[in-house]
Write an enzyme that holds these catalytic residues in place. Sequence first.
Site, PDB file in Angstrom:
ATOM      1  N   ASP A 175       0.878  -1.156   0.000  1.00 38.62           N
ATOM      2  CA  ASP A 175       0.000   0.000   0.000  1.00 38.62           C
ATOM      3  C   ASP A 175       0.931   1.225   0.000  1.00 38.62           C
ATOM      4  OD1 ASP A 175      -2.054   1.786   0.109  1.00 38.62           O
ATOM      5  OD2 ASP A 175      -3.105   0.802   1.758  1.00 38.62           O
TER       6      ASP A 175
HETATM    7  C1  BGC Z   1      -4.872   3.433   0.171  1.00 38.03           C
HETATM    8  C2  BGC Z   1      -4.995   2.451  -0.973  1.00 38.03           C
HETATM    9  C3  BGC Z   1      -4.842   3.174  -2.280  1.00 38.03           C
HETATM   10  C4  BGC Z   1      -3.514   3.903  -2.279  1.00 38.03           C
HETATM   11  C5  BGC Z   1      -3.274   4.675  -3.562  1.00 38.03           C
HETATM   12  C6  BGC Z   1      -3.612   4.279   0.073  1.00 38.03           C
HETATM   13  O1  BGC Z   1      -3.610   5.312   0.992  1.00 38.03           O
HETATM   14  O2  BGC Z   1      -4.886   2.743   1.394  1.00 38.03           O
HETATM   15  O3  BGC Z   1      -6.232   1.804  -0.924  1.00 38.03           O
HETATM   16  O4  BGC Z   1      -4.936   2.286  -3.348  1.00 38.03           O
HETATM   17  O5  BGC Z   1      -3.487   4.834  -1.217  1.00 38.03           O
HETATM   18  O6  BGC Z   1      -4.154   5.738  -3.653  1.00 38.03           O
END
Ligand code: BGC
Length: 808
Positions: free
Chosen positions: A319
């Site tokens: 993530d």
């Molecule tokens: C989120 C993810 C997301 C990523 C990119 C993170 O903060 O937890 O779900 O895909 O950001 O935006």
Amino acid sequence: MKKYLKKFFLFFLLIVTVACIFIGFHFLKFKSNVLDFEDDFITDVNIPTIIKNDEITFIDRNNNQSLDIYEDEREDLDRRTIDLLSRLSIDEKIHLLKGSGMRSGLGLAEKGVPGAIGTIVSTPRLGIPSLYLSDGPAGLRISPKREGEEKTYYCTAFPIGTLLSSTWNTDLVFEVGNAMGKEALSYGIDVILGPAANIHRNPLCGRNFEYYSEDPILSGYIGAAMVNGIESNQVGTSVKHFIANNQETSRNSNNAIISERALREIYLKSFEIIVKKSQPWTIMSSYNKVNGEDVSESKRLLTSILRNEWGFDGVVMTDWFGGNNAKNQISSGNDLLEPGTKAQWDELKKAYTDKSLTIKEIDTAAKRILKLILKSNKFKNYNFDNNPDLLGHAEISRKSASEGMVLLKNENLLPLKKIKNIALIGSTSFDFISGGTGSGDVEEAYSVSLKEALINSNYKINDTSLNIFQNHFLENESSFKKYEGALGTIMGMINPYTPPEIDYPLGSIKEMAKSSDIAIVTIGRNSGEGVDRVEADDFLLSKTELEMIKTTSEQFRSMGKKVIVVLNIGGVIETNSWKKYADSIIIAWQGGQEGGNAVVDILTGKVNPSGKLPMTFPVKLNDHYSSLNFPMDGDPLDLSSLFIRNEEKTKSKQEKNKDFTIYEEGIYIGYRHFDKKDLDVSYPFGFGLSYTNFDYSDLKVFKDDESKSINVSLKITNTGNYSGKEIVQLYISKINSKIDRPKKELKGFAKTPILVRKESKIIDFKIPVSELSYWNESTNSWKLESGSYIIKIGSSSRNIKLNHNIDL
Ligand code: BGC
């Protein structure tokens, strides 16, 4: 006095200078670590030469005038990948293991797809292009406008994940996924960062709207349909957040303490089904820890379970900014670090030099990434046209939205007959919420409110109700402001937008009751990434909202008129104390850009509601076992935590439910708990009304020893007056179990096609016997209890229509 003023001024100047140096230093550090570190590799790939030899036209990516194995599309994918890997230098391999930072995500990159939140870097020497990754579960998130261009790049806002699972219709979810995949293809996106398959452990999790259900079987099958739909376009998915990312509070550091049984039977199960039924291109590891170990550094979770046990053969990515140790992440099976930083790049190079990261480990990760690149449309030089079928996709969005809305109550009211003048009550009726906030948000071109949709269908909106809203809007204009783009995403994470509610004077409700035929009251809720919800004024209705429903009900009923309550929500709210005031209740969820139209399709009967709840609506929040161990105070998002990892706190300083959360309830999530404790609920898991009735009959159960499955069939007949679809649920119960087991567990579900009056349909299930196993913690394996089981066929978890005993 003058002397003091001068001193004060100098002191002030000093403070400002120190602050500027501090901010400047951190900005420069951020810039070099996250924005500007790709100079050596920034060049993207020019369209390579196309060379014809006698048998084949091919793209000569490395410009060596001959057809290499990796360039030959007739070759087996694994051979091509191995060939390509052998051509990469060690620097190029390491370079591939992290993205190119946040330039693209912040819309600062000159090339590529502005707003795409992540990248897989290019290797120009070998003609390998950059790939673009974009959120998310309800539609693409890219910048809708580009500097110097008139053309816009809006994306379709599809309904939220929770609404999609309320359809219980895997074919329809496939269709939504397919449309999303086509949109990605058209805009040059290679991997969509979704679907999100975490379990609704507690109603207050801020991101539940992105997730599917409290049940792993429903989550798993709906998630697999979404992956298959998107990937049917050769666009990848990233199933997230693996695993146990069930709260937003302290999400970067929270240690989820979970028994192995609960992990296997509940949290891992939905991902296991998705992996086995759809083999997604990628999985996103979660920020949190599980039982003390960072998920993105867990060899057990990412390699032993995900790959060795389940057979996952794609890429695992972090993530965004997830994890602490790049070297450990790569060696544990987390192949790609997103969005990528300079610090991670340096760390990996150093780890290779000092031999703590082996070439084998680097090759394993790089090979998986190369395979993904070879599969992508980009590698085939697909010519994306930036011209998706937005009209067609809006239709799919509307159709799926109406199919996932859930009719909770209907006392001789819907579908509407002889209604002309509607009093619209509640701010959200005029400012409908299409989806949640944070990375799950979509920059759509428009969003249809309930007001607009009713006008589109030729209803008259009561003048008094219109005027009240208009005045309220003018008086509170600043509170109705919505932010867009990267700022909008961040603002949404700090304070999810909800229209400010109206405090209706009694006189105006009286006036509306006199001058209209019916009232529709909308209750709105919004939440999202970064913050969990709270009980007061969120799970519970506020005093103003309760008064609004109660007074409207009293005034309208006193004049023989009825009240509909529409719930424009992303997650569960309290319904038990006020449902008596409504004649009909519809959960509209957050239905994407066509949400208002979809509600009106149900109100008018154009669509007969067929959605059912993917989670329980409890009487009280504390009835959930997990409420004992969940952060209840809605701590605001610490913005710095998005980019900076805090030092781990010593044990004595760690706070319960923030630094660590004990999943004391084990497997008793949702209906598994409410059934076990015989608790009343407001609306049970699997519940939802229709305008027609269905009869369940002719249950036949047969144990097929050859295929080791239980084959079940039954007949569903539409016995009412409207055409409609029914969702059939198959639960199992173990009689005289020797272990602690839920009273019943969902093992299968099916949705009929539209059945006209008196029409019947035979529904078949084939449940593998192994699916009846439980996780045995002493042998650390799945175990099937022998003895008698009951196959229960229900229209909800609390309305079992047919039973059949079977011995195993
Ligand atoms: C989120 C993810 C997301 C990523 C990119 C993170 O903060 O937890 O779900 O895909 O950001 O935006």
